[in-house]
Design a protein around this motif. Sequence first.
Motif, PDB file in Angstrom:
ATOM      1  N   VAL A  61       0.843  -1.207   0.000  1.00 13.95           N
ATOM      2  CA  VAL A  61       0.000   0.000   0.000  1.00 13.95           C
ATOM      3  C   VAL A  61       0.878   1.257   0.000  1.00 13.95           C
ATOM      4  N   GLN A  62       1.942   1.236   0.782  1.00 12.92           N
ATOM      5  CA  GLN A  62       2.857   2.382   0.858  1.00 12.92           C
ATOM      6  C   GLN A  62       3.406   2.758  -0.520  1.00 12.92           C
ATOM      7  N   TYR A  63       3.749   1.738  -1.327  1.00 11.15           N
ATOM      8  CA  TYR A  63       4.315   2.004  -2.646  1.00 11.15           C
ATOM      9  C   TYR A  63       3.254   2.164  -3.731  1.00 11.15           C
ATOM     10  N   GLY A  64       1.992   2.041  -3.344  1.00  8.66           N
ATOM     11  CA  GLY A  64       0.922   2.257  -4.315  1.00  8.66           C
ATOM     12  C   GLY A  64       0.644   1.061  -5.215  1.00  8.66           C
ATOM     13  N   ALA A  65       1.250  -0.102  -4.906  1.00  7.21           N
ATOM     14  CA  ALA A  65       0.949  -1.312  -5.671  1.00  7.21           C
ATOM     15  C   ALA A  65      -0.456  -1.799  -5.323  1.00  7.21           C
ATOM     16  N   ALA A  66      -0.931  -1.410  -4.150  1.00  9.84           N
ATOM     17  CA  ALA A  66      -2.342  -1.581  -3.784  1.00  9.84           C
ATOM     18  C   ALA A  66      -2.837  -0.225  -3.300  1.00  9.84           C
ATOM     19  N   GLY A  83       3.834   6.779   5.261  1.00 10.59           N
ATOM     20  CA  GLY A  83       3.251   6.753   3.925  1.00 10.59           C
ATOM     21  C   GLY A  83       1.915   6.065   3.859  1.00 10.59           C
ATOM     22  N   LEU A  84       1.256   5.911   4.988  1.00 11.05           N
ATOM     23  CA  LEU A  84      -0.042   5.247   5.001  1.00 11.05           C
ATOM     24  C   LEU A  84      -1.079   6.104   5.710  1.00 11.05           C
ATOM     25  N   TYR A  85      -2.242   6.238   5.084  1.00  5.55           N
ATOM     26  CA  TYR A  85      -3.382   6.869   5.735  1.00  5.55           C
ATOM     27  C   TYR A  85      -4.172   5.754   6.415  1.00  5.55           C
ATOM     28  N   GLN A  86      -4.508   5.948   7.689  1.00  8.47           N
ATOM     29  CA  GLN A  86      -5.181   4.880   8.460  1.00  8.47           C
ATOM     30  C   GLN A  86      -6.544   5.368   8.928  1.00  8.47           C
ATOM     31  N   PRO A  87      -7.551   5.325   8.056  1.00 14.22           N
ATOM     32  CA  PRO A  87      -8.822   5.956   8.401  1.00 14.22           C
ATOM     33  C   PRO A  87      -9.713   5.151   9.347  1.00 14.22           C
ATOM     34  N   LEU A  88      -9.465   3.853   9.494  1.00 11.35           N
ATOM     35  CA  LEU A  88     -10.488   3.046  10.138  1.00 11.35           C
ATOM     36  C   LEU A  88      -9.926   1.842  10.888  1.00 11.35           C
ATOM     37  N   ASP A  89     -10.383   1.690  12.138  1.00  9.95           N
ATOM     38  CA  ASP A  89     -10.149   0.459  12.883  1.00  9.95           C
ATOM     39  C   ASP A  89     -11.293  -0.484  12.545  1.00  9.95           C
ATOM     40  N   SER A 185      -7.425  -5.186  13.357  1.00  9.45           N
ATOM     41  CA  SER A 185      -6.958  -4.864  12.002  1.00  9.45           C
ATOM     42  C   SER A 185      -7.456  -3.498  11.553  1.00  9.45           C
ATOM     43  N   ARG A 186      -6.630  -2.827  10.785  1.00 10.24           N
ATOM     44  CA  ARG A 186      -6.914  -1.470  10.301  1.00 10.24           C
ATOM     45  C   ARG A 186      -7.043  -1.471   8.790  1.00 10.24           C
ATOM     46  N   LEU A 187      -7.843  -0.524   8.316  1.00 13.04           N
ATOM     47  CA  LEU A 187      -7.846  -0.223   6.892  1.00 13.04           C
ATOM     48  C   LEU A 187      -6.728   0.777   6.648  1.00 13.04           C
ATOM     49  N   VAL A 188      -5.854   0.479   5.703  1.00 15.71           N
ATOM     50  CA  VAL A 188      -4.804   1.443   5.350  1.00 15.71           C
ATOM     51  C   VAL A 188      -4.976   1.835   3.890  1.00 15.71           C
ATOM     52  N   VAL A 189      -4.669   3.094   3.612  1.00 11.55           N
ATOM     53  CA  VAL A 189      -4.926   3.635   2.276  1.00 11.55           C
ATOM     54  C   VAL A 189      -3.685   4.377   1.797  1.00 11.55           C
ATOM     55  N   ASN A 190      -3.374   4.225   0.526  1.00 11.92           N
ATOM     56  CA  ASN A 190      -2.297   5.005  -0.079  1.00 11.92           C
ATOM     57  C   ASN A 190      -2.794   6.438  -0.291  1.00 11.92           C
ATOM     58  N   PRO A 191      -2.115   7.427   0.287  1.00 12.78           N
ATOM     59  CA  PRO A 191      -2.621   8.812   0.241  1.00 12.78           C
ATOM     60  C   PRO A 191      -2.759   9.364  -1.178  1.00 12.78           C
ATOM     61  N   LEU A 196      -6.309  10.668  -6.060  1.00 17.73           N
ATOM     62  CA  LEU A 196      -6.591  10.423  -7.480  1.00 17.73           C
ATOM     63  C   LEU A 196      -7.911   9.696  -7.707  1.00 17.73           C
ATOM     64  N   LYS A 197      -8.279   8.832  -6.769  1.00 22.08           N
ATOM     65  CA  LYS A 197      -9.466   7.984  -6.963  1.00 22.08           C
ATOM     66  C   LYS A 197     -10.478   8.222  -5.850  1.00 22.08           C
ATOM     67  N   ARG A 198     -10.579   9.470  -5.435  1.00 22.77           N
ATOM     68  CA  ARG A 198     -11.396   9.823  -4.298  1.00 22.77           C
ATOM     69  C   ARG A 198     -12.846   9.366  -4.428  1.00 22.77           C
ATOM     70  N   GLU A 199     -13.408   9.502  -5.644  1.00 22.44           N
ATOM     71  CA  GLU A 199     -14.841   9.166  -5.833  1.00 22.44           C
ATOM     72  C   GLU A 199     -15.088   7.674  -5.642  1.00 22.44           C
ATOM     73  N   GLN A 200     -14.051   6.845  -5.854  1.00 26.43           N
ATOM     74  CA  GLN A 200     -14.225   5.410  -5.625  1.00 26.43           C
ATOM     75  C   GLN A 200     -13.864   5.021  -4.198  1.00 26.43           C
ATOM     76  N   ILE A 201     -12.776   5.606  -3.677  1.00 22.94           N
ATOM     77  CA  ILE A 201     -12.235   5.143  -2.394  1.00 22.94           C
ATOM     78  C   ILE A 201     -13.018   5.705  -1.201  1.00 22.94           C
ATOM     79  N   ARG A 202     -13.374   6.988  -1.266  1.00 22.38           N
ATOM     80  CA  ARG A 202     -14.072   7.608  -0.131  1.00 22.38           C
ATOM     81  C   ARG A 202     -15.360   6.865   0.237  1.00 22.38           C
ATOM     82  N   PRO A 203     -16.238   6.560  -0.765  1.00 25.94           N
ATOM     83  CA  PRO A 203     -17.463   5.821  -0.421  1.00 25.94           C
ATOM     84  C   PRO A 203     -17.173   4.439   0.154  1.00 25.94           C
ATOM     85  N   MET A 204     -16.072   3.842  -0.325  1.00 24.28           N
ATOM     86  CA  MET A 204     -15.707   2.513   0.180  1.00 24.28           C
ATOM     87  C   MET A 204     -15.338   2.599   1.670  1.00 24.28           C
ATOM     88  N   ILE A 205     -14.553   3.613   2.033  1.00 22.87           N
ATOM     89  CA  ILE A 205     -14.170   3.810   3.440  1.00 22.87           C
ATOM     90  C   ILE A 205     -15.430   4.034   4.288  1.00 22.87           C
TER      91      ILE A 205
END
Length: 221
Positions: A61-66, A83-89, A185-191, A196-205
């Motif tokens: 996730v840090q390198y953006g491969a996920a 290098g990781l955004y951690q929005p959710l436990d 476990s946490r959800l981690v997100v590549n910042p 870049l993909k806010r419209e897809q990722i934000r609703p998922m979070i």
Amino acid sequence: MSGITIALSKGRIFEETTPLLAAAGIQCQEDPEVSRKLILGTNRPDVRLIIVRAADVPTYVQYGAADLGITGKDVLHEHGGGGLYQPLDLRIARCRMMVAAPEGFDYAASVRQGARLRVATKYLRTAREHFARKGVHVDLIKLYGSMELAPLVGLADAIVDLVSSGNTLRANRLTAVEEIMSVSSRLVVNPAALKLKREQIRPMIDTFGRAVAAREMALAS
Ligand code: PRT
Ligand code: MG
């Protein structure tokens, strides 16, 4: 790539994540325990899963491969979380990071006496920080698994490991002597992906967040 890639490990994290993914309308098309594929499609053409070792999830996730990943707080703490955004436990795969020692071993006394402890663990950073905070001198011995064996064969006085039911400790006549932290476990997100993909990722979070809250409500009632 405009699709979303989610990094997961198989085993308990995959099992406990499946209902959360379902709540977000994502169903995996193959069982990672059966399939040898490392890239798994889902019912959503824009979402795929990659199956990696638990300790490797933050790196992908840090390198953006996920774009997203699901990983234990234990793993994140060892990785450092840079290098990781951690929005959710996600509150899944819960356990505790503990110091454990053989049943007869007087841990408190040897700590009091300032003895130099030999501690076996795969969590070097977590263990180092914990004992440094307490001012306890330790020699850390790096292992890759089955830490419970180390005190039984004279490799170490104590171990730092995860405990959930306590069955593994009991079966090996060890006892937990100190809690270091509680783990889930946490959800981690590549910042960059989030931007870049806010419209897809934000609703998922947000959907994951609601699924976690609903699950907690159901468990509490
Ligand atoms: O197993 P593998 O070497 O492939 O990788 P891994 O151990 O890194 O992955 P996995 O799938 O076993 O664990 C993934 C994540 O699950 C960990 O990073 C934790 O965040 C979480 N988790 C929750 C646990 C446990 N509970 C747990 N009990 N991970 C490991 N354990 C082990 C523990 O290390 C000990 O050996 O289970 C044993 C103790 O269990 P009890 O129930 O006997 O107390
Ligand atoms: Mg394991």
